[in-house]
Scaffold this motif. Structure first.
Motif, mmCIF file in Angstrom:
data_model
loop_
_atom_site.group_PDB
_atom_site.id
_atom_site.type_symbol
_atom_site.label_atom_id
_atom_site.label_comp_id
_atom_site.label_asym_id
_atom_site.label_seq_id
_atom_site.Cartn_x
_atom_site.Cartn_y
_atom_site.Cartn_z
ATOM 1 N N SER A 33 -2.707 -53.038 -13.183
ATOM 2 C CA SER A 33 -1.748 -51.992 -13.526
ATOM 3 C C SER A 33 -1.475 -51.263 -12.215
ATOM 4 O O SER A 33 -2.280 -51.334 -11.290
ATOM 5 C CB SER A 33 -2.321 -51.015 -14.554
ATOM 6 O OG SER A 33 -2.516 -51.651 -15.798
ATOM 7 N N ASP A 34 -0.350 -50.545 -12.136
ATOM 8 C CA ASP A 34 -0.089 -49.889 -10.872
ATOM 9 C C ASP A 34 0.822 -48.674 -10.965
ATOM 10 O O ASP A 34 1.875 -48.726 -11.564
ATOM 11 C CB ASP A 34 0.461 -50.874 -9.845
ATOM 12 C CG ASP A 34 1.538 -51.798 -10.371
ATOM 13 O OD1 ASP A 34 1.441 -52.242 -11.519
ATOM 14 O OD2 ASP A 34 2.477 -52.077 -9.619
ATOM 15 N N PRO A 35 0.345 -47.583 -10.316
ATOM 16 C CA PRO A 35 1.223 -46.432 -10.140
ATOM 17 C C PRO A 35 2.167 -46.686 -8.959
ATOM 18 O O PRO A 35 1.812 -47.380 -8.011
ATOM 19 C CB PRO A 35 0.265 -45.279 -9.823
ATOM 20 C CG PRO A 35 -1.030 -45.895 -9.471
ATOM 21 C CD PRO A 35 -1.025 -47.312 -9.952
ATOM 22 N N LEU A 72 5.516 -39.154 -7.984
ATOM 23 C CA LEU A 72 4.965 -40.253 -8.784
ATOM 24 C C LEU A 72 6.119 -40.768 -9.625
ATOM 25 O O LEU A 72 6.547 -40.139 -10.580
ATOM 26 C CB LEU A 72 3.808 -39.779 -9.660
ATOM 27 C CG LEU A 72 3.167 -40.833 -10.559
ATOM 28 C CD1 LEU A 72 2.527 -41.938 -9.742
ATOM 29 C CD2 LEU A 72 2.134 -40.186 -11.475
ATOM 30 N N VAL A 75 4.170 -45.282 -13.659
ATOM 31 C CA VAL A 75 2.894 -45.977 -13.796
ATOM 32 C C VAL A 75 3.235 -47.226 -14.598
ATOM 33 O O VAL A 75 3.490 -47.152 -15.803
ATOM 34 C CB VAL A 75 1.827 -45.123 -14.512
ATOM 35 C CG1 VAL A 75 0.544 -45.924 -14.688
ATOM 36 C CG2 VAL A 75 1.558 -43.833 -13.744
ATOM 37 N N LEU A 82 -4.762 -46.791 -16.988
ATOM 38 C CA LEU A 82 -4.934 -45.955 -15.807
ATOM 39 C C LEU A 82 -4.859 -44.481 -16.156
ATOM 40 O O LEU A 82 -3.951 -44.041 -16.846
ATOM 41 C CB LEU A 82 -3.868 -46.272 -14.758
ATOM 42 C CG LEU A 82 -3.874 -47.674 -14.172
ATOM 43 C CD1 LEU A 82 -2.824 -47.782 -13.061
ATOM 44 C CD2 LEU A 82 -5.244 -48.050 -13.641
ATOM 45 N N VAL A 84 -4.191 -41.434 -14.193
ATOM 46 C CA VAL A 84 -3.665 -41.121 -12.861
ATOM 47 C C VAL A 84 -3.568 -39.614 -12.658
ATOM 48 O O VAL A 84 -2.998 -38.899 -13.481
ATOM 49 C CB VAL A 84 -2.273 -41.764 -12.653
ATOM 50 C CG1 VAL A 84 -1.707 -41.402 -11.282
ATOM 51 C CG2 VAL A 84 -2.360 -43.273 -12.816
#
Length: 135
Positions: A33-35, A72, A75, A82, A84
């Motif tokens: 997963s990624d922000p 940001l 996400v 996540l 975050v």
């Protein structure tokens, strides 16, 4: 054929047989997963957080300190949950990351800026990764 030649031949055959049945490296499938953060100059930073696939659905804390004016952006939904925490602070041209698993599993983190890898780290099971990323 001499005894030495026969032994060398048998050792070679045995080594080939063993190498043939042992997988190359410790192959692990990873989930991620990624922000995504947009920097003040418009660059896009993607923080890809990965864990072994058997930990799909596990929670990982991601703490990001980015340069003032960063946002940001997203996400991206993936295989990990996540948690975050994002803060834009006065750190010119660098980002500080703390990525920690909620459990006893390893993580790896790849940071890209506009698609180019700028940092990479792997951690031990149950331990947080900390990274300073300079841009």
């Amino acid at each position: 054929m001499s005894r030495r030649s026969i032994v060398a031949f048998l050792v070679t055959v045995l080594m080939v047989a063993v190498v043939g049945v042992v997988p190359a490296g410790a192959h692990v499938s990873w989930c991620s997963s990624d922000p995504v953060v947009t920097l003040p100059d418009g660059s896009v930073v993607n923080v890809v957080v990965e864990a072994p696939v058997e930990y799909t659905g596990s929670t990982v804390s991601v703490n990001l300190l980015a340069p003032r004016g960063s946002v940001l952006t997203a996400v991206l939904a993936g295989d990990l949950d996540l948690d975050v925490n994002f803060h834009a602070v006065q750190h010119a041209n660098r980002m500080f990351l703390v990525v920690a698993p909620h459990g006893n599993f390893p993580l790896r983190v790849t940071v890209t800026r506009d698609g180019a890898t700028v940092a990479y780290a792997e951690g031990e099971s149950g331990h947080a990764l900390t990274m300073w990323v300079n841009f």
